[in-house]
Design a protein around this motif. Structure first.
Motif, PDB file in Angstrom:
ATOM      1  N   VAL A   1      38.850  26.258  -2.407  1.00  0.00           N
ATOM      2  CA  VAL A   1      40.020  27.092  -2.680  1.00  0.00           C
ATOM      3  C   VAL A   1      40.563  26.876  -4.090  1.00  0.00           C
ATOM      4  O   VAL A   1      40.299  25.857  -4.735  1.00  0.00           O
ATOM      5  CB  VAL A   1      41.156  26.795  -1.669  1.00  0.00           C
ATOM      6  N   SER A   2      41.323  27.861  -4.556  1.00  0.00           N
ATOM      7  CA  SER A   2      42.138  27.719  -5.767  1.00  0.00           C
ATOM      8  C   SER A   2      43.448  28.468  -5.518  1.00  0.00           C
ATOM      9  O   SER A   2      43.466  29.471  -4.817  1.00  0.00           O
ATOM     10  CB  SER A   2      41.404  28.240  -7.005  1.00  0.00           C
ATOM     11  N   PRO A   3      44.575  27.975  -6.099  1.00  0.00           N
ATOM     12  CA  PRO A   3      45.889  28.516  -5.755  1.00  0.00           C
ATOM     13  C   PRO A   3      46.517  29.414  -6.811  1.00  0.00           C
ATOM     14  O   PRO A   3      46.236  29.322  -8.004  1.00  0.00           O
ATOM     15  CB  PRO A   3      46.721  27.237  -5.604  1.00  0.00           C
ATOM     16  N   ALA A   4      47.395  30.290  -6.323  1.00  0.00           N
ATOM     17  CA  ALA A   4      48.296  31.047  -7.184  1.00  0.00           C
ATOM     18  C   ALA A   4      49.691  30.898  -6.594  1.00  0.00           C
ATOM     19  O   ALA A   4      49.851  30.650  -5.390  1.00  0.00           O
ATOM     20  CB  ALA A   4      47.904  32.514  -7.250  1.00  0.00           C
TER      21      ALA A   4
ATOM     22  N   LEU B   1      44.281  30.939  -2.332  1.00  0.00           N
ATOM     23  CA  LEU B   1      45.486  30.683  -1.553  1.00  0.00           C
ATOM     24  C   LEU B   1      46.671  31.159  -2.368  1.00  0.00           C
ATOM     25  O   LEU B   1      46.974  30.593  -3.421  1.00  0.00           O
ATOM     26  CB  LEU B   1      45.627  29.189  -1.244  1.00  0.00           C
ATOM     27  N   VAL B   2      47.328  32.191  -1.901  1.00  0.00           N
ATOM     28  CA  VAL B   2      48.461  32.761  -2.628  1.00  0.00           C
ATOM     29  C   VAL B   2      49.744  32.255  -1.964  1.00  0.00           C
ATOM     30  O   VAL B   2      50.026  32.555  -0.812  1.00  0.00           O
ATOM     31  CB  VAL B   2      48.403  34.297  -2.623  1.00  0.00           C
ATOM     32  N   ASN B   3      50.492  31.456  -2.723  1.00  0.00           N
ATOM     33  CA  ASN B   3      51.713  30.823  -2.232  1.00  0.00           C
ATOM     34  C   ASN B   3      52.912  31.627  -2.728  1.00  0.00           C
ATOM     35  O   ASN B   3      53.270  31.555  -3.905  1.00  0.00           O
ATOM     36  CB  ASN B   3      51.785  29.383  -2.737  1.00  0.00           C
ATOM     37  N   VAL B   4      53.509  32.388  -1.815  1.00  0.00           N
ATOM     38  CA  VAL B   4      54.610  33.286  -2.170  1.00  0.00           C
ATOM     39  C   VAL B   4      55.917  32.712  -1.634  1.00  0.00           C
ATOM     40  O   VAL B   4      56.013  32.384  -0.443  1.00  0.00           O
ATOM     41  CB  VAL B   4      54.384  34.697  -1.591  1.00  0.00           C
ATOM     42  N   ASP B   5      56.925  32.603  -2.489  1.00  0.00           N
ATOM     43  CA  ASP B   5      58.226  32.125  -2.031  1.00  0.00           C
ATOM     44  C   ASP B   5      58.805  33.118  -1.027  1.00  0.00           C
ATOM     45  O   ASP B   5      58.867  34.321  -1.288  1.00  0.00           O
ATOM     46  CB  ASP B   5      59.185  31.966  -3.216  1.00  0.00           C
ATOM     47  N   LYS B   6      59.226  32.595   0.128  1.00  0.00           N
ATOM     48  CA  LYS B   6      59.673  33.465   1.226  1.00  0.00           C
ATOM     49  C   LYS B   6      60.948  34.225   0.902  1.00  0.00           C
ATOM     50  O   LYS B   6      61.289  35.194   1.594  1.00  0.00           O
ATOM     51  CB  LYS B   6      59.876  32.638   2.488  1.00  0.00           C
TER      52      LYS B   6
ATOM     53  N   LYS C   1      37.506  34.896   0.055  1.00  0.00           N
ATOM     54  CA  LYS C   1      38.588  35.682   0.633  1.00  0.00           C
ATOM     55  C   LYS C   1      39.941  35.283   0.046  1.00  0.00           C
ATOM     56  O   LYS C   1      40.050  34.298  -0.682  1.00  0.00           O
ATOM     57  CB  LYS C   1      38.586  35.522   2.161  1.00  0.00           C
ATOM     58  N   ASN C   2      40.966  36.070   0.395  1.00  0.00           N
ATOM     59  CA  ASN C   2      42.330  35.812  -0.063  1.00  0.00           C
ATOM     60  C   ASN C   2      43.222  35.523   1.133  1.00  0.00           C
ATOM     61  O   ASN C   2      43.140  36.212   2.160  1.00  0.00           O
ATOM     62  CB  ASN C   2      42.890  37.016  -0.820  1.00  0.00           C
ATOM     63  N   TYR C   3      44.095  34.529   0.995  1.00  0.00           N
ATOM     64  CA  TYR C   3      44.971  34.127   2.085  1.00  0.00           C
ATOM     65  C   TYR C   3      46.390  33.875   1.570  1.00  0.00           C
ATOM     66  O   TYR C   3      46.579  33.395   0.454  1.00  0.00           O
ATOM     67  CB  TYR C   3      44.476  32.829   2.739  1.00  0.00           C
ATOM     68  N   PHE C   4      47.367  34.168   2.422  1.00  0.00           N
ATOM     69  CA  PHE C   4      48.728  33.715   2.188  1.00  0.00           C
ATOM     70  C   PHE C   4      48.883  32.346   2.846  1.00  0.00           C
ATOM     71  O   PHE C   4      48.452  32.152   3.987  1.00  0.00           O
ATOM     72  CB  PHE C   4      49.751  34.677   2.797  1.00  0.00           C
ATOM     73  N   THR C   5      49.511  31.412   2.143  1.00  0.00           N
ATOM     74  CA  THR C   5      49.782  30.097   2.707  1.00  0.00           C
ATOM     75  C   THR C   5      51.129  30.120   3.425  1.00  0.00           C
ATOM     76  O   THR C   5      52.115  30.622   2.894  1.00  0.00           O
ATOM     77  CB  THR C   5      49.825  29.025   1.610  1.00  0.00           C
TER      78      THR C   5
END
Length: 226
Positions: free
Chosen positions: A38-41, A67-72, A101-105
């Motif tokens: 994985v690699s993060p954004a 892994l796309v880390n989006v502030d809630k 693939k792309n995922y939301f964490t």
């Protein structure tokens, strides 16, 4: 050896030499609990500036799972354009890996650990599904469909043209039962989200929808932000 994840309600990220925070969205259950290679954004929320959002994608590698880390706390109006931008970057990369693939964490509260929601094939449209279909060629046959609209107050409207109850007003607690009672053979469900909804609200509903039995209901990968 399997990777070990700890529950992280807050991600601390160093960006431009400064420590920044991402509050991850919470879900009650996730089918995906482990991802390798994985690699993060990161999409940051700035509570000191209205409508401020920042994307950090410098660590993304096109051949890995993202892994796309989006502030809630971000709204869909803030987050979705940057998510679309990330998707397009990967799709247009000359070094992409078709299996990546792309995922939301997220935080899986039932497991007290991280969980993930895949969005690799999700296509985001600005506007409603009704607006979208009005622009399609009249000569193109359209399969029977149902629209689900989630408004700013998390009120849910189900629009089913083939039902005696053409429009049903409901909530998250009852929407799945309503869908299961409908005749959904050869029908597609399109999700419409109010652009002012928080990313937490969006993820909560996405997680709920993913729990539906896919043999009886098909949820379209086309999602609409109106």
């Amino acid at each position: 050896m399997k990777p070990i994840f700890l529950l992280i309600t807050v991600l601390f990220v160093f960006s431009c030499g400064k420590e920044k925070v991402v509050l991850l969205p919470e879900i009650s259950h996730s089918e995906i609990t482990e991802i390798f290679d994985v690699s993060p954004a990161y999409l940051f929320y700035d509570e000191t500036q209205k409508d401020s959002v920042e994307l950090n994608r410098k660590n993304l590698i096109s051949t890995t799972n993202w892994l796309v880390n989006v502030d809630k706390r971000l709204t869909l109006k803030q987050a979705i354009p940057l998510i679309k931008f990330i998707q397009e970057k990967k799709q247009n990369s000359s070094h992409k890996n078709e299996k990546a693939k792309n995922y939301f964490t997220c935080n899986d509260t039932s497991r007290k650990n991280l969980g993930f929601i895949e969005f690799t094939n999700v296509v985001y449209y600005l506007g409603s599904s009704n607006d979208y279909f009005k622009t399609q060629s009249k000569s193109t046959p359209k399969a029977p469909s149902i629209g689900i609209n989630i408004d700013l107050n998390n009120n849910i409207t189900i629009i089913n043209p083939d039902s005696d109850h053409f429009i049903i007003q409901t909530n998250k607690e009852n929407v799945i039962n309503h869908l299961k009672k409908m005749t959904l053979d050869a029908k597609t469900v399109y999700l419409n989200f109010n652009k002012a909804l928080s990313f937490q609200d969006y993820i909560s509903f996405k997680s709920l929808v993913l729990s539906i039995n896919k043999d009886s209901i098909y949820i379209s990968n086309n999602e609409f932000i109106y």
